[in-house]
Design a protein around this motif. Sequence first.
Motif, PDB file in Angstrom:
ATOM      1  N   MET A  54     -11.782 -15.655 -44.405  1.00  0.00           N
ATOM      2  CA  MET A  54     -11.394 -16.623 -45.431  1.00  0.00           C
ATOM      3  C   MET A  54      -9.884 -16.820 -45.396  1.00  0.00           C
ATOM      4  O   MET A  54      -9.138 -15.869 -45.272  1.00  0.00           O
ATOM      5  CB  MET A  54     -11.807 -16.125 -46.819  1.00  0.00           C
ATOM      6  N   ASP A  55      -9.478 -18.071 -45.532  1.00  0.00           N
ATOM      7  CA  ASP A  55      -8.050 -18.382 -45.502  1.00  0.00           C
ATOM      8  C   ASP A  55      -7.667 -19.112 -46.781  1.00  0.00           C
ATOM      9  O   ASP A  55      -8.426 -19.946 -47.300  1.00  0.00           O
ATOM     10  CB  ASP A  55      -7.707 -19.261 -44.299  1.00  0.00           C
ATOM     11  N   LEU A  56      -6.480 -18.817 -47.277  1.00  0.00           N
ATOM     12  CA  LEU A  56      -5.938 -19.552 -48.410  1.00  0.00           C
ATOM     13  C   LEU A  56      -5.523 -20.945 -47.949  1.00  0.00           C
ATOM     14  O   LEU A  56      -4.972 -21.108 -46.865  1.00  0.00           O
ATOM     15  CB  LEU A  56      -4.712 -18.833 -48.974  1.00  0.00           C
ATOM     16  N   SER A  57      -5.778 -21.952 -48.798  1.00  0.00           N
ATOM     17  CA  SER A  57      -5.260 -23.284 -48.503  1.00  0.00           C
ATOM     18  C   SER A  57      -3.745 -23.253 -48.670  1.00  0.00           C
ATOM     19  O   SER A  57      -3.184 -22.359 -49.318  1.00  0.00           O
ATOM     20  CB  SER A  57      -5.867 -24.311 -49.456  1.00  0.00           C
ATOM     21  N   LEU A  58      -3.087 -24.227 -48.108  1.00  0.00           N
ATOM     22  CA  LEU A  58      -1.626 -24.299 -48.201  1.00  0.00           C
ATOM     23  C   LEU A  58      -1.185 -24.391 -49.663  1.00  0.00           C
ATOM     24  O   LEU A  58      -0.209 -23.751 -50.077  1.00  0.00           O
ATOM     25  CB  LEU A  58      -1.118 -25.510 -47.416  1.00  0.00           C
ATOM     26  N   ILE A  59      -1.926 -25.171 -50.466  1.00  0.00           N
ATOM     27  CA  ILE A  59      -1.575 -25.336 -51.892  1.00  0.00           C
ATOM     28  C   ILE A  59      -1.691 -24.003 -52.620  1.00  0.00           C
ATOM     29  O   ILE A  59      -0.804 -23.614 -53.398  1.00  0.00           O
ATOM     30  CB  ILE A  59      -2.481 -26.398 -52.550  1.00  0.00           C
ATOM     31  N   ASP A  60      -2.792 -23.267 -52.371  1.00  0.00           N
ATOM     32  CA  ASP A  60      -2.982 -21.964 -53.019  1.00  0.00           C
ATOM     33  C   ASP A  60      -1.887 -20.987 -52.616  1.00  0.00           C
ATOM     34  O   ASP A  60      -1.389 -20.220 -53.439  1.00  0.00           O
ATOM     35  CB  ASP A  60      -4.352 -21.386 -52.653  1.00  0.00           C
ATOM     36  N   LEU A  61      -1.540 -21.011 -51.344  1.00  0.00           N
ATOM     37  CA  LEU A  61      -0.494 -20.112 -50.858  1.00  0.00           C
ATOM     38  C   LEU A  61       0.845 -20.436 -51.515  1.00  0.00           C
ATOM     39  O   LEU A  61       1.594 -19.537 -51.909  1.00  0.00           O
ATOM     40  CB  LEU A  61      -0.377 -20.224 -49.333  1.00  0.00           C
ATOM     41  N   VAL A  62       1.124 -21.733 -51.667  1.00  0.00           N
ATOM     42  CA  VAL A  62       2.369 -22.158 -52.325  1.00  0.00           C
ATOM     43  C   VAL A  62       2.376 -21.725 -53.786  1.00  0.00           C
ATOM     44  O   VAL A  62       3.385 -21.232 -54.296  1.00  0.00           O
ATOM     45  CB  VAL A  62       2.548 -23.694 -52.205  1.00  0.00           C
ATOM     46  N   VAL A  63       1.237 -21.895 -54.483  1.00  0.00           N
ATOM     47  CA  VAL A  63       1.134 -21.478 -55.890  1.00  0.00           C
ATOM     48  C   VAL A  63       1.389 -19.979 -56.016  1.00  0.00           C
ATOM     49  O   VAL A  63       2.174 -19.536 -56.869  1.00  0.00           O
ATOM     50  CB  VAL A  63      -0.261 -21.826 -56.468  1.00  0.00           C
ATOM     51  N   PHE A  64       0.738 -19.206 -55.173  1.00  0.00           N
ATOM     52  CA  PHE A  64       0.864 -17.746 -55.226  1.00  0.00           C
ATOM     53  C   PHE A  64       2.293 -17.293 -54.919  1.00  0.00           C
ATOM     54  O   PHE A  64       2.894 -16.512 -55.665  1.00  0.00           O
ATOM     55  CB  PHE A  64      -0.131 -17.118 -54.236  1.00  0.00           C
ATOM     56  N   LEU A  65       2.850 -17.787 -53.804  1.00  0.00           N
ATOM     57  CA  LEU A  65       4.196 -17.371 -53.408  1.00  0.00           C
ATOM     58  C   LEU A  65       5.252 -17.850 -54.402  1.00  0.00           C
ATOM     59  O   LEU A  65       6.229 -17.146 -54.675  1.00  0.00           O
ATOM     60  CB  LEU A  65       4.514 -17.881 -52.005  1.00  0.00           C
ATOM     61  N   SER A  66       5.045 -19.038 -54.967  1.00  0.00           N
ATOM     62  CA  SER A  66       5.987 -19.558 -55.962  1.00  0.00           C
ATOM     63  C   SER A  66       5.991 -18.672 -57.206  1.00  0.00           C
ATOM     64  O   SER A  66       7.051 -18.399 -57.783  1.00  0.00           O
ATOM     65  CB  SER A  66       5.616 -20.999 -56.355  1.00  0.00           C
ATOM     66  N   TYR A  67       4.803 -18.250 -57.596  1.00  0.00           N
ATOM     67  CA  TYR A  67       4.701 -17.357 -58.765  1.00  0.00           C
ATOM     68  C   TYR A  67       5.427 -16.043 -58.496  1.00  0.00           C
ATOM     69  O   TYR A  67       6.212 -15.569 -59.329  1.00  0.00           O
ATOM     70  CB  TYR A  67       3.233 -17.089 -59.099  1.00  0.00           C
ATOM     71  N   MET A  68       5.153 -15.435 -57.354  1.00  0.00           N
ATOM     72  CA  MET A  68       5.785 -14.160 -57.006  1.00  0.00           C
ATOM     73  C   MET A  68       7.306 -14.287 -56.990  1.00  0.00           C
ATOM     74  O   MET A  68       8.029 -13.452 -57.557  1.00  0.00           O
ATOM     75  CB  MET A  68       5.295 -13.680 -55.637  1.00  0.00           C
TER      76      MET A  68
END
Length: 493
Positions: A1-15
């Motif tokens: 399973m891979d994170l979509s680019l949008i999900d990855l951006v949301v997660f990394l932005s939060y961190m």
Amino acid sequence: MDLSLIDLVVFLSYMLAIILFGASFYFKKRSANDYITGGGRLPSWAIGMSIFATFVSSISFLALPGSAYLSNWSGFVFSLSIPIAAILAVKFFVPLYRGIKNPSAYYYLETKFGAWARTYASICYLLTQLARMGAIMYLLALPMNVMFGWSIPMIIVVTGVSVLIYSIMGGFEAVIWTDAIQGIVLISGALACLLIIMFSMPEGPGQVFTIGAEHDKFSLGSLGFSLSESTFWVILIYGLFINLQNFGVDQNYVQRYLSAKSDKEAVKSTLLGSLLYIPVSLLFFFIGTALFAYYQAMPELLPEAYSGMDQADKVFPYFIVSGLPVGMTGLLIASIFAAGMSTISTSINSSATIILTDHYKRYISPDVSGKSEMRVLLFSSFIMGLLAIIVAIAFNGVESALDAWWALSAIFSGGILGLFLLGFIGKNIKQKYAAIGVALGVLVIAWMSLSPVILEEGMRFRSTFHANLTIVFGTIVIFLVGFLFSAIANRKN
């Protein structure tokens, strides 16, 4: 399973946002008192959210839905014990610690039993926090590894370093305010997830209740009186003792009592943080039941690899990646990390406080200057964070990290609660009898924790009591031995 680019951006932005926000407190003028208690000027709602976030870890976020998915709501009984402990806390513990005005939870034990009690309790606390932080970081890494194939050591190091940056730079204020934000993110993410599950049911939200009731998923467990099974009463008593320990003798909570502007504000924050956990834990159990109903109604959506009951803890992470809209997955992963990060940051700050107050100032340099205090706090935070990362990596490969954590926490922390209650309730307790009580209590705790691991079932001297009763029996032995021995000695005199 891979994170979509949008999900990855949301997660990394939060961190990144959390790290930068926490680190921003570094630029405020700070003293050691600011670093430890936020200068005693923090609002009660933020402290309350921080207490709540301390209650909830990534273990709770993943384990509670998994427990409800696998069986029922018996684990929710733990939450039902919180109001009793919270009432005792605001009536007795909050006034006690605010009256003492010492940042260490274990200074009180020294006033009752001498320096040995303070040193013993503080060392136990530090060992418990190391095990706790290590277990949380490791258990946080597991679902991420399963879902995305990310390296477990890499996840541990990134999580640990991220928390370490804002914990060291921002001090207690950063811990409180990031906890408050992460508590809100955690609740929002869980609520959104539940709503999506319920409104995705083929026959509407009511189908969750129908399927749940058919499979007895809303049960609070057996009302039997067996001491070897996880009955309603065993969990309730366990919850009461654990929460008494949290409120009465846990440095994480004591620092929050002291950070409020007044006694009234401290009481409000304690009640808010503790009582908020009850509906939120209910939310997590409801998510587990809703997931069970969701995959019962649409079994084709759950891969065979996740269908076994031994995979229950992985079903929620799987749904987060496969069943949520784009963007929401990133938010939920951020929520899981929020739960873990808030607990770790709290442990780092409180551990550094204990190293300064109970060890450095007690034995090395009692008249340490303000600048030196800050250096000790910063260095201690760094060392505890680094050790926690090492412990987390050491957990990698352990058959059951959760079982290992429970065993370690029972051994390290059970004796502290018994000693505290002995000093708080008992009168004229002799130091030597308190020490004898602790020694015998720790032996009982070690026997109940380790004999089921070392000895095979049916062997002599193997404990048959449920593991949750370990802290209960250990605490009672310490209290009764110290109390009765002192009472007999006082009568002879």
